[in-house]
Design a protein around this motif. Structure first.
Motif, PDB file in Angstrom:
ATOM      1  N   UNK A 265     -24.618 -10.007  89.444  1.00  0.00           N
ATOM      2  CA  UNK A 265     -24.067 -10.459  88.377  1.00  0.00           C
ATOM      3  C   UNK A 265     -23.470  -9.427  87.489  1.00  0.00           C
ATOM      4  N   UNK A 266     -23.218  -8.244  88.174  1.00  0.00           N
ATOM      5  CA  UNK A 266     -22.993  -7.083  87.334  1.00  0.00           C
ATOM      6  C   UNK A 266     -21.501  -7.182  86.954  1.00  0.00           C
ATOM      7  N   UNK A 267     -20.789  -7.908  87.367  1.00  0.00           N
ATOM      8  CA  UNK A 267     -19.218  -8.202  87.056  1.00  0.00           C
ATOM      9  C   UNK A 267     -19.399  -8.884  85.670  1.00  0.00           C
ATOM     10  N   UNK A 268     -20.486  -9.695  85.545  1.00  0.00           N
ATOM     11  CA  UNK A 268     -20.470 -10.395  84.230  1.00  0.00           C
ATOM     12  C   UNK A 268     -21.125  -9.732  82.950  1.00  0.00           C
ATOM     13  N   UNK A 269     -21.061  -8.205  83.367  1.00  0.00           N
ATOM     14  CA  UNK A 269     -21.706  -7.386  82.290  1.00  0.00           C
ATOM     15  C   UNK A 269     -20.481  -7.085  81.232  1.00  0.00           C
ATOM     16  N   UNK A 270     -20.643  -7.252  79.867  1.00  0.00           N
ATOM     17  CA  UNK A 270     -19.525  -6.771  79.159  1.00  0.00           C
ATOM     18  C   UNK A 270     -19.395  -5.178  79.019  1.00  0.00           C
ATOM     19  N   UNK A 271     -18.432  -4.587  78.499  1.00  0.00           N
ATOM     20  CA  UNK A 271     -18.391  -2.975  78.331  1.00  0.00           C
ATOM     21  C   UNK A 271     -19.501  -2.694  77.549  1.00  0.00           C
ATOM     22  N   UNK A 272     -19.710  -3.230  76.470  1.00  0.00           N
ATOM     23  CA  UNK A 272     -20.773  -2.918  75.647  1.00  0.00           C
ATOM     24  C   UNK A 272     -22.138  -2.665  76.534  1.00  0.00           C
ATOM     25  N   UNK A 273     -22.388  -3.696  77.270  1.00  0.00           N
ATOM     26  CA  UNK A 273     -23.642  -3.569  78.032  1.00  0.00           C
ATOM     27  C   UNK A 273     -23.456  -2.686  78.848  1.00  0.00           C
ATOM     28  N   UNK A 274     -22.413  -2.502  79.588  1.00  0.00           N
ATOM     29  CA  UNK A 274     -22.421  -1.330  80.604  1.00  0.00           C
ATOM     30  C   UNK A 274     -22.519  -0.038  79.808  1.00  0.00           C
ATOM     31  N   UNK A 275     -22.007   0.389  78.665  1.00  0.00           N
ATOM     32  CA  UNK A 275     -22.372   1.439  77.980  1.00  0.00           C
ATOM     33  C   UNK A 275     -23.580   1.369  77.441  1.00  0.00           C
ATOM     34  N   UNK A 276     -24.468   0.509  77.298  1.00  0.00           N
ATOM     35  CA  UNK A 276     -25.930   0.442  76.778  1.00  0.00           C
ATOM     36  C   UNK A 276     -26.708   0.861  78.070  1.00  0.00           C
ATOM     37  N   UNK A 277     -26.335   0.279  79.023  1.00  0.00           N
ATOM     38  CA  UNK A 277     -27.038   0.626  80.468  1.00  0.00           C
ATOM     39  C   UNK A 277     -26.782   2.201  80.971  1.00  0.00           C
ATOM     40  N   UNK A 278     -25.673   2.601  80.507  1.00  0.00           N
ATOM     41  CA  UNK A 278     -25.114   3.959  81.133  1.00  0.00           C
ATOM     42  C   UNK A 278     -26.117   4.969  80.190  1.00  0.00           C
ATOM     43  N   UNK A 279     -26.165   4.672  78.846  1.00  0.00           N
ATOM     44  CA  UNK A 279     -26.997   5.412  77.872  1.00  0.00           C
ATOM     45  C   UNK A 279     -28.362   5.678  78.314  1.00  0.00           C
ATOM     46  N   UNK A 280     -28.980   4.706  78.860  1.00  0.00           N
ATOM     47  CA  UNK A 280     -30.225   4.409  79.288  1.00  0.00           C
ATOM     48  C   UNK A 280     -30.527   5.342  80.515  1.00  0.00           C
ATOM     49  N   UNK A 281     -29.376   5.495  81.290  1.00  0.00           N
ATOM     50  CA  UNK A 281     -29.576   6.279  82.614  1.00  0.00           C
ATOM     51  C   UNK A 281     -29.437   7.820  82.287  1.00  0.00           C
TER      52      UNK A 281
END
Length: 438
Positions: A265-281
């Motif tokens: 379901x990663x294709x349904x992630x918004x750019x904001x969600x992706x940025x939030x995930x990336x910061x956690x990584x």
């Protein structure tokens, strides 16, 4: 009565045949699928990184000699060292092997930077096909090249194959049990060892570089066969598996109140969600960048300068042995996840930086008396690098939700590539500076 008893016994046996074997067959099917996927991801890791490793192992040869008449390739396996800079205490090529590193990594960097933004929209099968074709093309182009420039184009194809494949297959692990990450990592380590060892062994045995590279064309075919014929369908897999208990005891990498979704379901992630995930990584991305920067600064910036004249090995042979020992360490540590888990990968980054400082000091002052000390340090360097890679992705798999795991795997791929690219850019001027020393 006897007939009734016999009839009842046969009925009982018949019922047993219908009911008892079903769970057994189901268990056998599950075990069979587990091993097919384990072997499949190991082979995918092996084949995906093979061409990349071979190009780095051949880097010194690619830059050492132009094509001469009667030679099958400009890559010269001959044992006689030819100094390229007689005014320097180092036996330097006119161009650092970091040039091959950059050709082998910059296309990968571009792919990995763009991958989290839209690569998921392309189905997996076409990506795997492109990866296999590029790998085969790299071997053919370098084998038949007449110049360094043409060879570097072949190295670029190997980079495209490796980068696209790594993003694809690490994202694919989100659809399978987490254990396949260990198998994938072990396979990539095996690629390093077998790639470096095969190039060293075949050229030492007398094969020309052209024959050596063409003999490796079976590797891209094996990659395609592993994906299309060996892996099972991921729909029936349980990504949680036996490690769910361990995962539940960890603090989640990304805090979210959104309901858990299945991988894919990663294709349904918004750019904001992706940025939030990336910061956690970033807790894992930054140390992995540091580890790979330090080790590839050593590999492509210092290996060529760690030249010992008091040994029977030529300069080119010493370089190949360095690459092979490094890859042996990587393979051992990337295969160690079953017995050794490392949570704090920052410690590995610090130790690798100490390795870099020590070897840089030896290049400058030349205080190590024997090449065998270098052999041990390089083996240790590989152990640190492989451990950082496998534990980083293992920890991320445990600490990300199913909803975010596919994106997290693809995004973290940038770590090693970014570190390698930075090391190549800095190794070029260092090479020129040191080679000008008298």
């Amino acid at each position: 009565m006897g007939g009734c008893a016999g009839s009842r016994r046969r009925l009982s046996d018949s019922e047993g045949e219908e009911t008892v074997p079903e769970p057994r067959l189901s268990l056998l099917d599950h075990q069979g699928a587990h091993w097919k996927n384990a072997v499949g991801f190991w082979l995918l890791g092996l084949c995906n990184n093979f061409s990349y490793v071979v190009m780095l192992s051949a880097a010194h040869d690619i830059l050492s000699h132009e094509r001469t008449s009667g030679n099958q390739s400009h890559v010269d396996p001959g044992p006689a060292p030819i100094p390229h800079n007689s005014s320097s205490r180092f036996d330097c090529n006119s161009v650092s092997t970091a040039a091959v590193l950059l050709a082998d990594i910059l296309p990968t960097l571009v792919i990995k930077l763009l991958a989290p933004l839209g690569l998921h929209l392309l189905p997996y099968s076409p990506r795997v096909l492109v990866s296999g074709i590029c790998a085969a093309g790299s071997f053919v182009l370098v084998a038949f090249s007449h110049s360094v420039g043409t060879s570097l184009c072949g190295v670029v194809l190997a980079s495209i194959s490796s980068g696209l494949g790594e993003v694809t297959f690490l994202s694919l692990t989100a659809f399978y049990p987490r254990a396949v990450i260990s198998w994938w990592s072990s396979g990539t380590g095996g690629a390093g060892l077998l790639g470096a060892l095969s190039y060293l062994g075949l050229t030492q045995a007398g094969l020309s570089p052209q024959q050596t590279l063409l003999s490796m064309l079976g590797i891209p075919a094996l990659l395609l066969a592993s994906y299309f014929l060996l892996l099972t369908s991921p729909e029936a897999q349980d990504p949680g598996g036996e490690e769910e208990a361990e995962s539940s005891s960890r603090q989640p990498l990304i805090r979210t109140e959104a309901p858990e979704l299945k991988p894919g379901s990663s294709s349904s992630l918004s750019l904001r969600e992706r940025w939030t995930v990336f910061k956690g990584l970033l807790w894992y991305i930054v140390p992995l960048v540091v580890v790979y920067f330090a080790e590839y600064f050593i590999n492509q910036g210092l290996f060529e300068l760690l030249f010992f004249r008091n040994t029977s090995l030529s300069h080119a042979q010493q370089y190949r042995w360095y690459q092979m020992l490094y890859q042996a360490g990587v393979f051992a540590s990337r295969s160690s996840l079953c017995c050794c888990h490392i949570r704090f990968t920052w410690a590995l980054a610090l130790l690798q930086c100490l390795n870099l400082a020590f070897l840089l000091a030896d290049v400058w002052f030349g205080f190590l008396p024997s090449i065998y000390f270098i052999f041990l340090i390089i083996l240790y360097e590989g152990l640190l690098g492989g451990a950082a890679y496998v534990n980083t992705f293992h920890n991320i798999a445990l600490e990300t939700s199913d909803e975010h795991r596919e994106f997290a795997m693809a995004a973290t791929c940038i770590s090693d590539t970014l570190g390698i690219s930075l090391s190549g850019l800095l190794a070029l001027p260092l090479h020129d500076f040191l080679c000008q020393l008298s």
